[in-house]
Design a protein around this motif. Structure first.
Motif, PDB file in Angstrom:
ATOM      1  N   UNK A  30       0.809  -1.218   0.000  1.00 48.24           N
ATOM      2  CA  UNK A  30       0.000   0.000   0.000  1.00 48.24           C
ATOM      3  C   UNK A  30       0.839   1.264   0.000  1.00 48.24           C
ATOM      4  N   UNK A  31       2.117   1.156  -0.343  1.00 47.39           N
ATOM      5  CA  UNK A  31       3.062   2.276  -0.397  1.00 47.39           C
ATOM      6  C   UNK A  31       3.318   2.933   0.965  1.00 47.39           C
ATOM      7  N   UNK A  32       3.314   2.138   2.018  1.00 47.33           N
ATOM      8  CA  UNK A  32       3.741   2.630   3.325  1.00 47.33           C
ATOM      9  C   UNK A  32       5.251   2.398   3.399  1.00 47.33           C
ATOM     10  N   UNK A  33       6.005   3.491   3.369  1.00 49.55           N
ATOM     11  CA  UNK A  33       7.460   3.422   3.345  1.00 49.55           C
ATOM     12  C   UNK A  33       7.982   3.642   4.760  1.00 49.55           C
ATOM     13  N   UNK A  34       8.834   2.735   5.200  1.00 52.37           N
ATOM     14  CA  UNK A  34       9.453   2.857   6.516  1.00 52.37           C
ATOM     15  C   UNK A  34      10.964   2.861   6.329  1.00 52.37           C
ATOM     16  N   UNK A  35      11.616   3.888   6.887  1.00 58.43           N
ATOM     17  CA  UNK A  35      13.065   4.041   6.768  1.00 58.43           C
ATOM     18  C   UNK A  35      13.651   4.132   8.172  1.00 58.43           C
ATOM     19  N   UNK A  36      14.695   3.346   8.428  1.00 59.70           N
ATOM     20  CA  UNK A  36      15.394   3.401   9.705  1.00 59.70           C
ATOM     21  C   UNK A  36      16.845   3.758   9.428  1.00 59.70           C
ATOM     22  N   UNK A  37      17.323   4.818  10.106  1.00 55.04           N
ATOM     23  CA  UNK A  37      18.698   5.275   9.946  1.00 55.04           C
ATOM     24  C   UNK A  37      19.389   5.270  11.306  1.00 55.04           C
ATOM     25  N   UNK A  38      20.708   5.354  11.273  1.00 52.11           N
ATOM     26  CA  UNK A  38      21.483   5.393  12.501  1.00 52.11           C
ATOM     27  C   UNK A  38      22.765   6.152  12.228  1.00 52.11           C
ATOM     28  N   UNK A  39      23.525   6.442  13.260  1.00 53.20           N
ATOM     29  CA  UNK A  39      24.859   7.018  13.128  1.00 53.20           C
ATOM     30  C   UNK A  39      25.638   6.636  14.369  1.00 53.20           C
ATOM     31  N   UNK A  40      26.930   6.835  14.341  1.00 53.97           N
ATOM     32  CA  UNK A  40      27.779   6.481  15.473  1.00 53.97           C
ATOM     33  C   UNK A  40      27.551   7.417  16.659  1.00 53.97           C
ATOM     34  N   UNK A  41      27.019   8.593  16.407  1.00 53.38           N
ATOM     35  CA  UNK A  41      26.795   9.579  17.466  1.00 53.38           C
ATOM     36  C   UNK A  41      25.328   9.688  17.874  1.00 53.38           C
ATOM     37  N   UNK A  42      24.447   8.891  17.298  1.00 58.06           N
ATOM     38  CA  UNK A  42      23.015   9.032  17.548  1.00 58.06           C
ATOM     39  C   UNK A  42      22.391   9.862  16.440  1.00 58.06           C
ATOM     40  N   UNK A  43      21.075   9.858  16.378  1.00 60.09           N
ATOM     41  CA  UNK A  43      20.360  10.548  15.305  1.00 60.09           C
ATOM     42  C   UNK A  43      19.399  11.583  15.896  1.00 60.09           C
ATOM     43  N   UNK A  44      19.719  12.850  15.754  1.00 56.78           N
ATOM     44  CA  UNK A  44      18.763  13.879  16.200  1.00 56.78           C
ATOM     45  C   UNK A  44      17.516  13.863  15.309  1.00 56.78           C
ATOM     46  N   UNK A  45      16.397  14.270  15.871  1.00 53.11           N
ATOM     47  CA  UNK A  45      15.125  14.259  15.134  1.00 53.11           C
ATOM     48  C   UNK A  45      15.208  15.108  13.865  1.00 53.11           C
ATOM     49  N   UNK A  46      16.008  16.155  13.881  1.00 50.69           N
ATOM     50  CA  UNK A  46      16.128  17.018  12.696  1.00 50.69           C
ATOM     51  C   UNK A  46      16.653  16.235  11.494  1.00 50.69           C
TER      52      UNK A  46
END
Length: 154
Positions: A30-46
């Motif tokens: 149904x075109x529900x796109x889910x993306x999960x990202x990360x970084x070594x320092x954490x991921x700010x909401x921005x």
């Protein structure tokens, strides 16, 4: 339907010059796109907001409607990509082996195909009446690991 490969390419281009890395992309029928990202320092909401806007900018909702969720990798959730092992180097993790054994300790080494953790255990020592705290190192190849997750300590 929006193609997962297309989404992945857009994300990889958007995060190429940042400290972010892609953990997971899924697209439902149904075109529900889910993306999960990360970084070594954490991921700010921005970072999630900016990536969401960048992805949305590549599509026209008038042509094909979609739902988009961009989030950071969850605390206490199993690792999904190898880069997450590097992120948690020198931090506490829990390893569940394919044989069903759990080991909790500090992740001290991350190799190409294996990790090593330092575990503190209470053990009976010969000639002593009481158990003593003993530090042991355990190595696991990636194919011996069912899951690994970070341990939250307060």
């Amino acid at each position: 339907m929006i193609d997962k490969k297309t989404i992945t390419e857009i994300i990889e281009n958007e995060i190429a010059d940042s400290n972010l890395f892609l953990v997971e992309v899924s697209v439902s029928s149904g075109n529900a796109i889910s993306v999960v990202i990360d970084s070594y320092e954490g991921v700010p909401i921005i970072n999630c907001i900016e990536l969401s806007k960048a992805i949305e900018g590549h599509f026209d909702r008038e042509v094909e409607d979609f739902e988009l969720q961009v989030a950071s990798a969850g605390i206490g959730q199993p690792f999904q990509v190898f880069k997450q092992y590097h992120k948690y180097l020198d931090k506490d993790v829990e390893v569940l082996t394919t044989e069903g054994m759990k080991f909790s300790g500090k992740l001290i080494t991350v190799g190409e195909n294996e990790i090593e953790i330092e575990v503190e255990e209470m053990e009976k020592v010969e000639g002593k009446k009481k158990k003593q705290l003993v530090v042991k190192n355990y190595s696991f190849t990636l194919d011996q690991i069912k899951s690994t997750k970070d341990i939250i300590t307060f």
